[in-house]
Design an enzyme around this catalytic site. Sequence first.
Site, PDB file in Angstrom:
ATOM      1  N   LYS A  22       0.952  -1.230   0.072  1.00  0.00           N
ATOM      2  CA  LYS A  22       0.021  -0.094  -0.005  1.00  0.00           C
ATOM      3  C   LYS A  22       0.861   1.263  -0.047  1.00  0.00           C
ATOM      4  CE  LYS A  22      -1.800   1.326   3.930  1.00  0.00           C
ATOM      5  NZ  LYS A  22      -1.457   2.954   4.344  1.00  0.00           N
ATOM      6  N   ASN A  23       2.014   1.213   0.973  1.00  0.00           N
ATOM      7  CA  ASN A  23       2.674   2.514   1.151  1.00  0.00           C
ATOM      8  C   ASN A  23       3.752   2.578  -0.231  1.00  0.00           C
ATOM      9  OD1 ASN A  23       1.345   3.043   3.143  1.00  0.00           O
ATOM     10  ND2 ASN A  23       2.755   2.342   4.933  1.00  0.00           N
ATOM     11  N   ARG A  92      -4.689  10.193   4.109  1.00  0.00           N
ATOM     12  CA  ARG A  92      -3.613  11.260   4.279  1.00  0.00           C
ATOM     13  C   ARG A  92      -2.636  11.098   3.151  1.00  0.00           C
ATOM     14  NH1 ARG A  92      -0.320  13.768   7.717  1.00  0.00           N
ATOM     15  NH2 ARG A  92       2.015  13.273   7.386  1.00  0.00           N
ATOM     16  N   CYS A 116      -5.677  11.936  12.406  1.00  0.00           N
ATOM     17  CA  CYS A 116      -6.334  10.524  12.106  1.00  0.00           C
ATOM     18  C   CYS A 116      -6.478   9.891  13.527  1.00  0.00           C
ATOM     19  CB  CYS A 116      -5.099   9.793  11.525  1.00  0.00           C
ATOM     20  SG  CYS A 116      -3.842   9.321  12.671  1.00  0.00           S
ATOM     21  N   ARG A 121      -1.428  14.926  12.632  1.00  0.00           N
ATOM     22  CA  ARG A 121      -0.570  14.345  11.543  1.00  0.00           C
ATOM     23  C   ARG A 121       0.126  15.439  10.752  1.00  0.00           C
ATOM     24  NH1 ARG A 121      -1.677   8.759  10.232  1.00  0.00           N
ATOM     25  NH2 ARG A 121       0.362   8.930   8.930  1.00  0.00           N
ATOM     26  N   PRO A 122       0.983  16.139  11.259  1.00  0.00           N
ATOM     27  CA  PRO A 122       1.436  17.415  10.618  1.00  0.00           C
ATOM     28  C   PRO A 122       1.933  17.225   9.243  1.00  0.00           C
ATOM     29  CG  PRO A 122       3.146  16.673  12.315  1.00  0.00           C
ATOM     30  CD  PRO A 122       1.957  15.617  12.264  1.00  0.00           C
ATOM     31  N   VAL A 123       2.010  18.208   8.348  1.00  0.00           N
ATOM     32  CA  VAL A 123       2.662  18.242   7.228  1.00  0.00           C
ATOM     33  C   VAL A 123       3.582  19.347   7.066  1.00  0.00           C
ATOM     34  CG1 VAL A 123       0.831  16.953   5.886  1.00  0.00           C
ATOM     35  CG2 VAL A 123       0.866  19.593   6.009  1.00  0.00           C
ATOM     36  N   ASP A 124       4.220  19.790   7.929  1.00  0.00           N
ATOM     37  CA  ASP A 124       5.137  20.910   7.764  1.00  0.00           C
ATOM     38  C   ASP A 124       6.080  20.782   7.118  1.00  0.00           C
ATOM     39  OD1 ASP A 124       5.356  19.153  10.365  1.00  0.00           O
ATOM     40  OD2 ASP A 124       7.113  20.679  10.773  1.00  0.00           O
ATOM     41  N   ASP A 306       4.512   0.689  12.294  1.00  0.00           N
ATOM     42  CA  ASP A 306       3.248  -0.049  11.761  1.00  0.00           C
ATOM     43  C   ASP A 306       3.083  -1.403  12.310  1.00  0.00           C
ATOM     44  OD1 ASP A 306       3.205   1.596   8.532  1.00  0.00           O
ATOM     45  OD2 ASP A 306       2.719   2.362  10.317  1.00  0.00           O
ATOM     46  N   ILE A 328       7.653   7.283  17.257  1.00  0.00           N
ATOM     47  CA  ILE A 328       7.087   7.829  15.830  1.00  0.00           C
ATOM     48  C   ILE A 328       5.935   8.559  15.976  1.00  0.00           C
ATOM     49  CG2 ILE A 328       6.725   7.508  13.294  1.00  0.00           C
ATOM     50  CD1 ILE A 328       9.651   6.609  13.813  1.00  0.00           C
ATOM     51  N   ARG A 398      -8.533  -0.759   4.448  1.00  0.00           N
ATOM     52  CA  ARG A 398      -7.619   0.331   3.650  1.00  0.00           C
ATOM     53  C   ARG A 398      -6.456  -0.313   3.277  1.00  0.00           C
ATOM     54  NH1 ARG A 398      -6.990   5.539   6.970  1.00  0.00           N
ATOM     55  NH2 ARG A 398      -5.456   6.129   5.081  1.00  0.00           N
TER      56      ARG A 398
HETATM   57  C1  EPZ Z   1       4.023   6.801   6.294  1.00  0.00           C
HETATM   58  O1  EPZ Z   1       3.286   7.767   6.748  1.00  0.00           O
HETATM   59  C2  EPZ Z   1       3.041   5.495   6.329  1.00  0.00           C
HETATM   60  N1  EPZ Z   1       1.898   5.937   5.392  1.00  0.00           N
HETATM   61  C3  EPZ Z   1       2.616   5.286   7.869  1.00  0.00           C
HETATM   62  O2  EPZ Z   1       1.962   4.030   7.523  1.00  0.00           O
HETATM   63  C4  EPZ Z   1       3.869   4.919   8.436  1.00  0.00           C
HETATM   64  O3  EPZ Z   1       3.214   4.731   9.864  1.00  0.00           O
HETATM   65  C5  EPZ Z   1       4.776   6.293   8.628  1.00  0.00           C
HETATM   66  O4  EPZ Z   1       5.109   6.472   7.223  1.00  0.00           O
HETATM   67  C6  EPZ Z   1       6.073   5.843   9.402  1.00  0.00           C
HETATM   68  O5  EPZ Z   1       6.783   4.715   8.838  1.00  0.00           O
HETATM   69  C7  EPZ Z   1       2.264   5.929   4.037  1.00  0.00           C
HETATM   70  O6  EPZ Z   1       3.093   5.570   3.510  1.00  0.00           O
HETATM   71  C8  EPZ Z   1       0.902   6.050   3.145  1.00  0.00           C
HETATM   72  P1  EPZ Z   1       5.970   9.983   8.337  1.00  0.00           P
HETATM   73  P2  EPZ Z   1       3.912   9.320   6.918  1.00  0.00           P
HETATM   74  O7  EPZ Z   1       5.971  11.368   7.708  1.00  0.00           O
HETATM   75  O8  EPZ Z   1       4.506   9.572   5.776  1.00  0.00           O
HETATM   76  C9  EPZ Z   1       6.210  13.508  11.594  1.00  0.00           C
HETATM   77  C10 EPZ Z   1       0.052   2.721   7.604  1.00  0.00           C
HETATM   78  O9  EPZ Z   1      -0.164   2.023   8.719  1.00  0.00           O
HETATM   79  N2  EPZ Z   1       5.832  14.269  10.671  1.00  0.00           N
HETATM   80  O10 EPZ Z   1       7.456   9.090   8.108  1.00  0.00           O
HETATM   81  O11 EPZ Z   1       2.693  10.075   7.045  1.00  0.00           O
HETATM   82  C11 EPZ Z   1       4.984  12.506  11.909  1.00  0.00           C
HETATM   83  O12 EPZ Z   1       4.078  12.983  12.835  1.00  0.00           O
HETATM   84  C12 EPZ Z   1       0.422   4.177   7.691  1.00  0.00           C
HETATM   85  O13 EPZ Z   1       0.310   2.032   6.572  1.00  0.00           O
HETATM   86  C13 EPZ Z   1       6.213  15.869  11.127  1.00  0.00           C
HETATM   87  O14 EPZ Z   1       6.398  16.089  11.885  1.00  0.00           O
HETATM   88  O15 EPZ Z   1       4.787   9.447   8.062  1.00  0.00           O
HETATM   89  C14 EPZ Z   1       5.636  11.379  12.627  1.00  0.00           C
HETATM   90  O16 EPZ Z   1       5.955  11.594  13.927  1.00  0.00           O
HETATM   91  C15 EPZ Z   1       0.130   4.583   8.966  1.00  0.00           C
HETATM   92  N3  EPZ Z   1       5.780  16.512   9.991  1.00  0.00           N
HETATM   93  C16 EPZ Z   1       7.163  11.224  11.895  1.00  0.00           C
HETATM   94  O17 EPZ Z   1       7.438  12.724  11.180  1.00  0.00           O
HETATM   95  C17 EPZ Z   1       5.726  16.268   8.606  1.00  0.00           C
HETATM   96  O18 EPZ Z   1       5.449  17.250   7.761  1.00  0.00           O
HETATM   97  C18 EPZ Z   1       6.978  10.363  10.975  1.00  0.00           C
HETATM   98  O19 EPZ Z   1       6.160  10.546  10.098  1.00  0.00           O
HETATM   99  C19 EPZ Z   1       5.730  15.027   8.427  1.00  0.00           C
HETATM  100  C20 EPZ Z   1       5.777  13.980   9.426  1.00  0.00           C
END
Ligand code: EPZ
Length: 422
Positions: A22-23, A92, A116, A121-124, A306, A328, A398
């Site tokens: 999926k990811n 997301r 969620c 879930r920030p996107v900064d 995960d 995480i 999902r």
């Molecule tokens: C991906 O999410 C996966 N989703 C998640 O899987 C997985 O848990 C996660 O990576 C960590 O491995 C997909 O690939 C679709 P991150 P993502 O950005 O990209 C913080 C599942 O169950 N962060 O690596 O959203 C965030 O809050 C899903 O399949 C910021 O602070 O995760 C977290 O603490 C759930 N600012 C850390 O970084 C940002 O702009 C890692 O998040 C982005 C993230």
Amino acid sequence: MDSFRVTGGCVLDGEVETSGAKNAVLPMMAATMLADGVSEITNAPHLKDMKTMSDLLRVIGCRISGSEHVLAIDTRGANHLEAPYELVKTMRASFYVLGPLVARFGRARVSLPGGCAWGPRPVDLHLKGLEALGATVTVTHGYVEAACTGRLKGGVFHFPISSVGATANVLMAATLAEGTSVLHNAAVEPEVDATVDYLLSMGADIQGRGTRTLTIRGKEKLMPGNGRTIADRIEAGTFLAGALMTRGRVKTTNMEPEHQGALLDVFRRMGADVQVGKDWVQVDARNRELKPVDIVTLPFPGFPTDMQAQLMAVLTTVPGISVVQDTIYTDRFMHVAELERLGADIRLRGDTATIHGGSKLSSAPVMASDLRASAAMVLAALVAEGVTDISRIYHLDRGYEDFESKLSNLGGKIERLHGQSA
Ligand code: EPZ
């Protein structure tokens, strides 16, 4: 809403073929918008999230066709440069379209994903990374608007923390920027490598695959992509965890064992026998006294967040004290209360759960709260004495393809109650 009815007392024993990840398929689908034409993705899993991403690409103007596990994405009609809240709030990963759209068309308007089940879930980092490539980013009324005059400009960006999504988004944008970009502290999850591979199939110029420093020489144009989705390491890990849960034996096939990272070492530390082949892994926990372990989730190749909920479910039945810390997502513990309803003994403080293992789980109606928590509840229900009904399993649909038939083939007693919330 569908629910699952699971009968306890199962011992899993068998083989299960792993589906596409999926990811990985989600960023690959977003990447197709970097080129004009028909891109192809094979070994694509049939998942709700994939359907959501397809719906989003159609809203943007793409045409999607495909058979069995092949996706053909025609981006020649892409002209509506917006990802609406109705879709982004359900998934997301919709946010992945931001980078490709602003890189290809010079502007994009994407809804903020919001939170969620387990918190914000920030996107900064996505936004700061795009600004490092010259995009002007504003956030108004819950939408991100990103724009650039002409092309994005190559730039340097240092991710302060490892982010899978932000790395993919900024990487995709950089492939069409004017000049060279360098991304430091990039995520190195297998799904990021898969995104790099797909971009390379489109003619992108990327150095540093698999390392934390990606150097991208932007191109004026890319070609439509053509690539195969890697296996879903979390689906495989979930079924392998089922072997420990039921003290059985499970072999996952059609996968990449090297993508399991720290997970197999944890299984070995718990006392399971783990055999690894070229494209398969077998975990055998039959007649074994499993031992408690401490787990800290970390970016790849550390223990994956995960898999945190699934391992916690297993540890509730392992005598002794286990400690699970999620670094995480510090609040990814919606499954704790549901596991306690089955008789688990867990103390939660902040980002750390202390499991007093060895409980004899017994059935009770429980609720799925998010994708991986749903899988954890099914695993627990496989051994809980009695019949357990799990509601809201749309969360599970999902990210797991043909879940109940794969689990039944392994010996799990599970049936889907259509349209009935337990
Ligand atoms: C991906 O999410 C996966 N989703 C998640 O899987 C997985 O848990 C996660 O990576 C960590 O491995 C997909 O690939 C679709 P991150 P993502 O950005 O990209 C913080 C599942 O169950 N962060 O690596 O959203 C965030 O809050 C899903 O399949 C910021 O602070 O995760 C977290 O603490 C759930 N600012 C850390 O970084 C940002 O702009 C890692 O998040 C982005 C993230």
